[in-house]
Design a protein around this motif. Structure first.
Motif, short mmCIF file in Angstrom:
data_model
loop_
_atom_site.label_atom_id
_atom_site.label_comp_id
_atom_site.label_asym_id
_atom_site.label_seq_id
_atom_site.Cartn_x
_atom_site.Cartn_y
_atom_site.Cartn_z
N MET A 1 64.43 56.18 -106.89
CA MET A 1 65.10 55.96 -108.17
C MET A 1 66.58 56.32 -108.09
SD MET A 1 63.24 54.61 -110.48
CE MET A 1 63.77 55.04 -112.12
N ASN A 4 68.70 53.70 -106.73
CA ASN A 4 68.69 52.42 -107.42
C ASN A 4 70.02 52.09 -108.07
OD1 ASN A 4 67.54 50.06 -108.12
ND2 ASN A 4 66.65 50.82 -110.01
N SER B 133 57.88 52.33 -102.87
CA SER B 133 58.02 53.04 -104.16
C SER B 133 57.46 54.46 -104.08
CB SER B 133 57.32 52.26 -105.27
OG SER B 133 55.94 52.19 -104.99
N GLU B 194 66.35 47.24 -101.41
CA GLU B 194 65.94 48.63 -101.51
C GLU B 194 66.78 49.53 -100.60
OE1 GLU B 194 64.10 49.68 -103.94
OE2 GLU B 194 64.03 47.55 -104.53
N SER B 367 59.38 50.89 -113.34
CA SER B 367 58.69 51.39 -112.14
C SER B 367 59.26 50.71 -110.91
CB SER B 367 57.19 51.11 -112.26
OG SER B 367 56.83 50.00 -111.48
N ASP B 368 59.47 51.52 -109.87
CA ASP B 368 59.96 50.98 -108.61
C ASP B 368 58.99 49.96 -108.04
OD1 ASP B 368 62.17 52.52 -108.80
OD2 ASP B 368 61.52 54.03 -107.32
N ARG B 371 59.47 46.60 -109.59
CA ARG B 371 60.71 45.97 -109.18
C ARG B 371 60.62 45.43 -107.75
NH1 ARG B 371 63.93 50.13 -108.95
NH2 ARG B 371 63.78 50.26 -106.69
#
Lengths: 621, 435
Positions: A1, A4, B133, B194, B367-368, B371
């Motif tokens: 996160m 990101n 994730s 990512e 949420s990763d 995505r």
């Protein structure tokens, strides 16, 4: 996160990359779909098959509406080499009577450029009806073969071969040059078929068929919306009289020569005969055609393919005296009562050219009736040496121009191909032969009686007599009186051409002489026609290779003439003997529909000069 | 619809749904046009491919509904299970599958055939999403040259790549389905999103350029010498330290390795694959009747469409079978021929719009997992779009992969449907996930 947020701009890069690729693709698509036309053409080549629809060639009728040429169905055997798998090869060979080797040779030819194994090519041209009948029963076993119907020319009467000409396959060179034709097409090669090709052929149509990847025909493109129909050829109304033509050919049997008749009031050719001739039906059909053509081509005795009426250049002989007489009168050098001495020849040159016994010096009409050589030697020299001109060269040129105004020396411009101009020798020519100043009017005096280098083709002879019949003018001789149902005629055939002599008295005197030739004491008295005033003139064209050619020309009736006709028979001697009877029979036939002189007719037909059987006898002059 | 939280359409992105349905129907109509013949005009005739496609579409609808019915967490939880299941299925098909054109990649159930490799796409997407994730796993962004650091920092990258490479190798090597396998390369885009280092990508890009160059240049030793000269020349611009010397040497060795590997790969390719590359690069003479036939006919069909096309069912090139595989991989030819540039643009824009929509949706996920999965969907779809249309217009080598939602075929339609609808379900669930 946590990462990101730092990587957030990467979505733009990815999205941008996707868009970029798509834009490149759209540019490419725009190029191949909208800008570049090559793909559209390729697509048509892929899926369209253009099939030619052959038009029906126009019929040819004679002046009375009688049929001269029509069409008969003919069958070409076509092959698509790729589709011949499983074909009964031996069966094909058997029906066509060819060897297996020949079969393979033809298949190979049909597969190679410019042909293609995917496209149909002709395997056997114009099969006979019999072959077609046997073939049809077995066709289902001959995979890849099919029959294409075409038409070939047919002739109800075996006449007028030279006039009508023939149709044949176009030459490779011509097919490459002319847009309308492609190899294997038919085209008029000679005669009317050639000169009226554009009218007779009509217009080819095209049917667009759609084919699939296997070259199988799926159907018509857009239900035939873009197809063009074949437009049939127009009919041709020929000016010749079929019966007269047929009769003339019969009379000329066994003789080499030509007969040409013209209607003076219109210039329409009534018959155009060249002997020996051949049956035009011989030059249609596939195999037969080439066999017959070869045979005719190599017939060196008869030269049947040689159209004498248009291309054989003969010395005119005594008929030329008519032109001399007209010129001299126009120039006021002689009149009706002018008399020149004759002592069995031309006195000033010691009796040369020679003459025959006709009873002393004649006046003008008499000199024509009796065909006095001496008289016209005088006349010729009077014209050439007349005082009006400072020297004889100018006089000669004047004579030559006047002669040419009657047609000789130039192509008449008829609607038939390949006519020859004949020859009226020029000053330059004589300067070359005799040297400058090496000749005088007496050197060339024999021109005056239609000999020496002077030559005319039979059509020109007929035209000369048509001019006399018209008293001074002619229409360009033509063999078609109308094109198409509306019977249109080329404007140039409606134009009057005037000869250099326009003095009516001159014509009157000459015509009197011509009439005299058909009367007692005249050179052609034996060939008189009952109840018809015929005006004629005999001629004997000396031939360095043998017997003289017999020439005769005439028109009839004297007033309001319906026919002007010239006839030349090779190696027949004196013109009055062979040619005059033929002409008189033709005139009788044309004006009265039949002849009463059956005995003469029989003798004329029987005379075979080619093989030396002359039942008519030969004259002296 | 979908106002009620209990409705299966609750939160479903209607825009994606609409584009999906549009594409599927357009595809079906074009399959009808491509296969059209006069004898079978009934569009529901199941003896014909368009009739069959209708059955596949029905199946796809059932699948889509089922996916929306199942709890979104199911896909997260069972991501690895799906992956494992389809890896096994793809190996099993080698023994149980029926051979079609030299490859064992089909399970047969009577009239119907299923290709498990197709379903590997969504399974890999799920597994990759799950792996990336997981807690703090981040694909490394730094680019260092010490070997110890390299392994430590790139451990995750290497694992992620393994997820991609495993199915690729199974499908390409064992099932002999190059086209299906190559699709997995598209997941690189996911890795990039990512955090995959740009240096890595540049490396890859340079390798790809070298790959193409060494295919075009036939003189191998000449190429190696040229590279050596470039390497030597580089010292004119950088400091001549020992470290730099090693770096340049390593880069040169890598480049030479690519060149030699390319040569090796090319020489060990099957003939038809070699030919496809030759056709694209214009190597040697291309015989338009043989190896060049497909692409040439495809270009003719599309090119003959013009601006507005020949009209529906009026295409002569596709309808009369000039274009091979016109209902599956070359379906775009029918669009190009019958609908022209305008129709082609509409189809490409619809596909692109759906892909961009998926990226847009992916970016709004909390949420990763969702995505990353979304990017997997977008990447796979885009790869198909680019390669499929690229090959029909001669910009890509002929690789037999379908145009998403458009081409005929149950397996591909179903696999794309699953791929997309799992994402739609995940997206629909985004508001609930962290509540």
């Amino acid at each position: 996160m946590s990462s990101n947020s730092q990587l957030g701009n990467r979505k733009l890069i990815i999205g941008g990359f996707f868009c970029l690729i798509v834009i490149i693709y759209l540019c490419r698509l725009f190029y191949i779909q909208v800008i570049d036309d090559q793909y559209k053409l390729d697509a048509e080549k892929n899926a369209f098959r253009y099939m030619t629809e052959y038009p029906v060639r126009g019929y040819i009728y004679d002046r009375k509406g009688k049929l001269l040429v029509f069409n008969a169905p003919s069958y070409d055997l076509m092959v698509i080499p790729r589709e011949t798998k499983g074909c009964d090869t031996l069966g094909v060979c058997e029906v066509l009577q060819i060897t297996k080797k020949e079969y393979l040779k033809r298949i190979k030819k049909a597969s190679q450029a410019p042909n293609s194994p995917r496209k149909e090519s002709i395997f056997e041209k114009q099969m006979s009806a019999q072959t077609y009948a046997t073939l049809q029963e077995k066709l289902y076993r001959f995979k890849g073969f099919f029959v294409q119907k075409r038409t070939v020319r047919k002739y109800p009467k075996p006449i007028a071969a030279h006039l009508l000409g023939y149709v044949g396959e176009i030459s490779k060179e011509k097919a490459a040059k002319e847009v309308y034709y492609k190899e294997g097409d038919y085209i008029g090669i000679t005669g009317l078929e050639r000169s009226y090709e554009d009218v007779l052929r009509g217009k080819k149509g095209t049917r667009i068929a759609i084919t699939d990847v296997h070259n199988k025909i799926i159907g018509r493109y857009m239900d035939g919306k873009y197809d063009t129909l074949a437009i049939p050829g127009k009919p041709l109304y020929c000016s010749i009289d079929r019966d007269l033509q047929e009769y003339g050919e019969k009379l000329l049997t066994g003789k080499k020569g030509a007969i040409v008749a013209i209607e003076p009031s219109t210039g329409e050719i009534l018959c155009l005969i060249s002997g020996p001739s051949y049956d035009p039906n011989l030059l249609v059909g596939g195999k037969e055609r080439s066999k017959n053509f070869t045979k005719l081509y190599y017939d060196s005795l008869n030269l049947p393919l040689f159209n004498r009426a248009l291309t054989a250049m003969y010395p005119p002989g005594s008929i030329f005296k008519l032109i001399d007489a007209l010129i001299a009168q126009q120039d006021n050098l002689i009149n009706r009562s002018t008399v020149f001495p004759c002592q069995m020849g031309y006195p000033p040159m010691g009796g040369k050219p020679k003459c025959h016994a006709h009873g002393g010096g004649k006046n003008l009409p008499g000199s024509i009736s009796a065909s006095c050589n001496s008289y016209y030697s005088y006349v010729f020299r009077e014209i050439v040496d007349q005082r009006k001109y400072p020297n004889f060269i100018d006089g000669y040129n004047h004579w030559r121009d006047m002669v040419k105004s009657f047609g000789p020396g130039t192509r008449l411009g008829t609607d038939l191909p390949y006519d020859k101009p004949g020859n009226v020798p020029s000053v330059e020519y004589y300067n070359k032969v005799f040297g400058k100043n090496g000749w005088r009017s007496n050197t060339i005096v024999s021109l005056g009686i239609g000999q020496a280098e002077l030559t005319l083709v039979p059509l020109q002879m007929a035209n000369v007599v048509a001019i006399i019949a018209n008293r001074g003018y002619y229409y360009t001789p033509h063999s078609v009186s109308g094109v198409g149902i509306e019977k249109k005629l080329d404007q140039r055939f409606k134009e009057k051409h005037y000869s250099g002599v326009q003095d009516p008295t001159a014509y009157l005197n000459v015509i009197d002489g011509m009439q005299g030739a058909m009367e007692p004491g005249g050179t052609a008295y034996a060939s008189r026609v009952k109840d018809v005033v015929v005006c004629g003139k005999t001629g004997t064209a000396q031939n360095p290779h043998g017997q003289s050619h017999a020439v005769f020309l005439a028109f009839a009736p004297r007033d309001n003439p319906k026919i002007a006709i010239a006839c030349i028979v090779e190696n027949a001697g004196f013109g009055g003997v062979t040619s005059a009877p033929i002409v008189s029979l033709m005139i009788e036939k044309y004006l009265k529909g039949k002849t009463e002189r059956l005995e003469l007719e029989k003798r004329v037909i029987a005379a075979d000069l080619i093989h030396g059987i002359n039942v008519l006898g030969s004259g002296q002059h | 619809m979908g106002r009620n939280e209990n409705s299966i359409f609750y939160g479903v992105d209607r825009v994606s749904l609409l584009v999906y349905v549009t594409l599927v129907i357009m595809g079906w109509l074009n399959i009808y046009a491509a296969v059209y013949n006069e004898e079978h005009q009934n569009i529901f005739d199941t003896s014909q491919k368009y009739g069959m496609q209708l059955i596949w579409i029905g199946g796809a609808a059932v699948i889509a509904f089922s996916i929306l019915l199942i709890d979104a967490n199911f896909y997260t939880v069972f991501a690895y299970a799906f992956y494992g299941f389809f890896i096994v299925a793809n190996i099993l098909v080698l023994f149980l599958g029926r051979e079609v054109k030299g490859s064992h990649s089909w399970f047969r159930f009577g009239k119907f055939g299923i290709q498990p490799a197709e379903f590997m796409k969504f399974a890999t997407s799920l597994a990759l999403a799950k792996f990336l994730s997981n807690q703090n796993i981040v694909v490394n962004q730094q680019f260092r040259l010490r070997l110890k650091d390299l392994i430590k920092n790139y451990k995750n990258t290497i694992f992620a790549l393994l997820f991609i490479i495993a199915p690729l190798i199974i499908i390409i090597k064992l099932q002999n389905e190059t086209g299906l396998a190559i699709v997995f390369i598209s997941f690189i885009i996911v890795l990039y999103r990512e955090g995959l280092s740009v240096g890595f990508l540049i490396f890859g890009l340079l390798a790809a350029i070298l790959f193409v160059v060494s295919l075009i240049v036939t003189n191998l030793s000449g190429l190696l010498i040229t590279l050596a000269v470039i390497a030597a020349a580089s010292f004119l611009f950088i400091r001549r330290t020992r470290k730099n010397l090693i770096v340049v040497l390593l880069v040169y060795i890598a480049a030479a390795g690519v060149v030699l590997a390319t040569n090796y790969v090319y020489n060990h390719m099957e003939d038809h694959q070699k030919v496809r590359i030759d056709v694209l690069l214009g190597r040697g003479t291309v015989n338009l009747k043989k190896e060049g036939y497909n692409v040439n006919q495809a270009k003719i069909a599309i090119g003959s469409g013009g601006l507005l096309g020949k009209g529906y069912l009026q295409g002569t090139q596709t309808k009369y079978d000039f274009v091979p595989e016109q209902d599956t991989d070359f379906i775009f030819c029918t669009v190009g021929e019958e609908w022209g540039f305008l129709g082609s643009t509409v189809v490409i824009f619809l596909e692109l719009f759906l892909i961009l929509r998926v990226i847009f949706l992916a970016e709004r996920q909390r949420s990763d997992f969702s995505r990353i999965y979304g990017y997997g969907v977008a990447s796979v779809l885009f790869f198909h779009l680019a390669v499929n249309i690229g090959m029909t217009i001669g910009l890509m080598p002929v690789i037999g992969i379908p145009l998403p939602f458009f081409s005929y075929g149950g397996s591909s339609l179903w696999s794309f449907t699953i791929l997309l609808f799992i994402f739609i379900k995940l997206d629909a669930n985004r508001l609930l996930i962290l509540r």
